[in-house]
Design a protein around this motif. Sequence first.
Motif, PDB file in Angstrom:
ATOM      1  N   UNK A 146       0.837  -1.208   0.000  1.00 35.88           N
ATOM      2  CA  UNK A 146       0.000   0.000   0.000  1.00 35.88           C
ATOM      3  C   UNK A 146       0.873   1.260   0.000  1.00 35.88           C
ATOM      4  N   UNK A 147       1.895   1.278   0.825  1.00 38.28           N
ATOM      5  CA  UNK A 147       2.776   2.443   0.869  1.00 38.28           C
ATOM      6  C   UNK A 147       3.457   2.672  -0.474  1.00 38.28           C
ATOM      7  N   UNK A 148       3.843   1.593  -1.133  1.00 37.26           N
ATOM      8  CA  UNK A 148       4.474   1.694  -2.450  1.00 37.26           C
ATOM      9  C   UNK A 148       3.510   2.262  -3.482  1.00 37.26           C
ATOM     10  N   UNK A 149       2.268   1.794  -3.462  1.00 36.08           N
ATOM     11  CA  UNK A 149       1.261   2.270  -4.405  1.00 36.08           C
ATOM     12  C   UNK A 149       0.932   3.735  -4.161  1.00 36.08           C
ATOM     13  N   UNK A 150       0.723   4.105  -2.909  1.00 34.21           N
ATOM     14  CA  UNK A 150       0.381   5.491  -2.590  1.00 34.21           C
ATOM     15  C   UNK A 150       1.508   6.431  -3.022  1.00 34.21           C
ATOM     16  N   UNK A 151       2.756   6.042  -2.757  1.00 38.22           N
ATOM     17  CA  UNK A 151       3.887   6.871  -3.180  1.00 38.22           C
ATOM     18  C   UNK A 151       3.936   6.997  -4.697  1.00 38.22           C
ATOM     19  N   UNK A 152       3.693   5.884  -5.388  1.00 37.70           N
ATOM     20  CA  UNK A 152       3.727   5.904  -6.854  1.00 37.70           C
ATOM     21  C   UNK A 152       2.663   6.814  -7.430  1.00 37.70           C
ATOM     22  N   UNK A 153       1.459   6.758  -6.855  1.00 31.11           N
ATOM     23  CA  UNK A 153       0.351   7.553  -7.397  1.00 31.11           C
ATOM     24  C   UNK A 153       0.512   9.039  -7.111  1.00 31.11           C
ATOM     25  N   UNK A 154       1.414   9.392  -6.209  1.00 30.61           N
ATOM     26  CA  UNK A 154       1.635  10.803  -5.888  1.00 30.61           C
ATOM     27  C   UNK A 154       2.616  11.503  -6.795  1.00 30.61           C
ATOM     28  N   UNK A 155       3.175  10.800  -7.761  1.00 29.71           N
ATOM     29  CA  UNK A 155       4.180  11.410  -8.629  1.00 29.71           C
ATOM     30  C   UNK A 155       3.520  12.117  -9.815  1.00 29.71           C
ATOM     31  N   UNK A 156       4.134  13.206 -10.301  1.00 27.07           N
ATOM     32  CA  UNK A 156       3.597  13.862 -11.499  1.00 27.07           C
ATOM     33  C   UNK A 156       3.526  12.930 -12.702  1.00 27.07           C
ATOM     34  N   UNK A 157       4.476  12.001 -12.807  1.00 23.74           N
ATOM     35  CA  UNK A 157       4.467  11.081 -13.949  1.00 23.74           C
ATOM     36  C   UNK A 157       3.228  10.204 -13.935  1.00 23.74           C
ATOM     37  N   UNK A 158       2.834   9.717 -12.754  1.00 24.12           N
ATOM     38  CA  UNK A 158       1.635   8.886 -12.668  1.00 24.12           C
ATOM     39  C   UNK A 158       0.388   9.690 -13.001  1.00 24.12           C
ATOM     40  N   UNK A 159       0.311  10.901 -12.505  1.00 20.09           N
ATOM     41  CA  UNK A 159      -0.842  11.757 -12.803  1.00 20.09           C
ATOM     42  C   UNK A 159      -0.959  11.993 -14.304  1.00 20.09           C
ATOM     43  N   UNK A 160       0.181  12.229 -14.948  1.00 19.71           N
ATOM     44  CA  UNK A 160       0.157  12.490 -16.393  1.00 19.71           C
ATOM     45  C   UNK A 160      -0.247  11.242 -17.171  1.00 19.71           C
ATOM     46  N   UNK A 161       0.292  10.089 -16.791  1.00 19.61           N
ATOM     47  CA  UNK A 161      -0.030   8.851 -17.505  1.00 19.61           C
ATOM     48  C   UNK A 161      -1.487   8.462 -17.307  1.00 19.61           C
ATOM     49  N   UNK A 162      -1.996   8.607 -16.093  1.00 19.72           N
ATOM     50  CA  UNK A 162      -3.407   8.301 -15.856  1.00 19.72           C
ATOM     51  C   UNK A 162      -4.307   9.294 -16.586  1.00 19.72           C
ATOM     52  N   UNK A 163      -3.891  10.546 -16.639  1.00 19.66           N
ATOM     53  CA  UNK A 163      -4.676  11.554 -17.346  1.00 19.66           C
ATOM     54  C   UNK A 163      -4.856  11.229 -18.808  1.00 19.66           C
ATOM     55  N   UNK A 164      -3.847  10.615 -19.429  1.00 20.59           N
ATOM     56  CA  UNK A 164      -3.978  10.213 -20.832  1.00 20.59           C
ATOM     57  C   UNK A 164      -5.052   9.148 -21.001  1.00 20.59           C
ATOM     58  N   UNK A 165      -5.364   8.433 -19.915  1.00 23.97           N
ATOM     59  CA  UNK A 165      -6.404   7.413 -19.941  1.00 23.97           C
ATOM     60  C   UNK A 165      -7.738   7.936 -19.414  1.00 23.97           C
ATOM     61  N   UNK A 166      -7.831   9.232 -19.167  1.00 21.27           N
ATOM     62  CA  UNK A 166      -9.067   9.795 -18.631  1.00 21.27           C
ATOM     63  C   UNK A 166      -9.290   9.445 -17.174  1.00 21.27           C
ATOM     64  N   UNK A 167      -8.204   9.270 -16.414  1.00 23.02           N
ATOM     65  CA  UNK A 167      -8.289   8.831 -15.027  1.00 23.02           C
ATOM     66  C   UNK A 167      -7.517   9.782 -14.110  1.00 23.02           C
ATOM     67  N   UNK A 168      -7.885   9.766 -12.834  1.00 21.06           N
ATOM     68  CA  UNK A 168      -7.255  10.613 -11.824  1.00 21.06           C
ATOM     69  C   UNK A 168      -6.766   9.720 -10.684  1.00 21.06           C
TER      70      UNK A 168
END
Length: 325
Positions: free
Chosen positions: A270-292
């Motif tokens: 869980x800590x690994x996932x939460x840290x990963x989702x907090x990065x700008x790169x993850x936000x940008x990649x999810x945004x390309x999929x219409x996700x937040x």
Amino acid sequence: MQRRHLLGGGTAAALLTALGASARPAFGQTAPVRIVLGFAAGGSVDGVGRMLAEQIGAGLGRTAIVENRTGAAGRLAIEAVKASAADGDTLLLVPQGPMTLFTHVFKSLKFDPMKDFAPISRVCIGDYALTIGPSVPAKDLAGFRDWLKSAGDRASYGSPGAGTIPHFIGVATARALGVPMTHVPYRGSALAVTDVAGGQIPCMFSPVGDAIEQHRAQRVRIVATAGSTRTPFLDGVPTLKESGIDLDVPLWYGLYAPQAVPAATLDRLRATVVAALGTPASKERLGRLGLVPAPSTAAELTALQQRESAMWGPVVKASGFTPED
């Protein structure tokens, strides 16, 4: 697949003495972490899974891979994860339908969504969409409704699979529009959107991300989304509710492990996932999929799952949908 490495006899004996013969498998050895998906490559679930695999692998210092195990609307993947070792090496990434809706649309399941899996975190949120193709001479939902009235046996729609939430959104939409529509299930949305763009089927219901690139390329047209508010990723696309169809069905993806994975392992994941989702790169990649990105605690994910499952029962019953197999 070989999941654990054998130790020398003396070392193994010492460990068994220290830990007890019933000790669970260790987490963090050299076997890859597998993120199992119930849908084919190319859709939004696959895109999220591959992003998570990269981030989890980097965070744990291990290899992480995606395994696409298609079939039975994602149930085969879920059953495989349920049957896997409770060592944290096999994870399930899933849209909410199998964990909240399936108990109401399938007469018999080989898994219990609440009892057989340990929640790790919600991963992201988004919207479902109604997408039409070039075979439909319409630019909006009103035009689509008019076309349906004279479409006859051409009135059909695709979805990522039988019994999925997009399937059910299609059932409810057809009832609201007053026109029967034949359901055409696929193994994920990637093939469905290809067929919509090619004119083989007139429309589909799916996560926004499964059609957003084709929409931007003007090969298909997303005419409505199923959330309470308009998606921020598409300009001028109304919700179904705005268009007179009383549906509000948000999308979310969750990450789970088999039940009985040790709490310390779940906490690390869980800590690994939460840290990963907090990065700008993850936000940008999810945004390309219409996700937040939308990580959660295990308790929050459990509460969300319970709330939506309780909601779906009466909704499915009121719709007249007949549970399958």
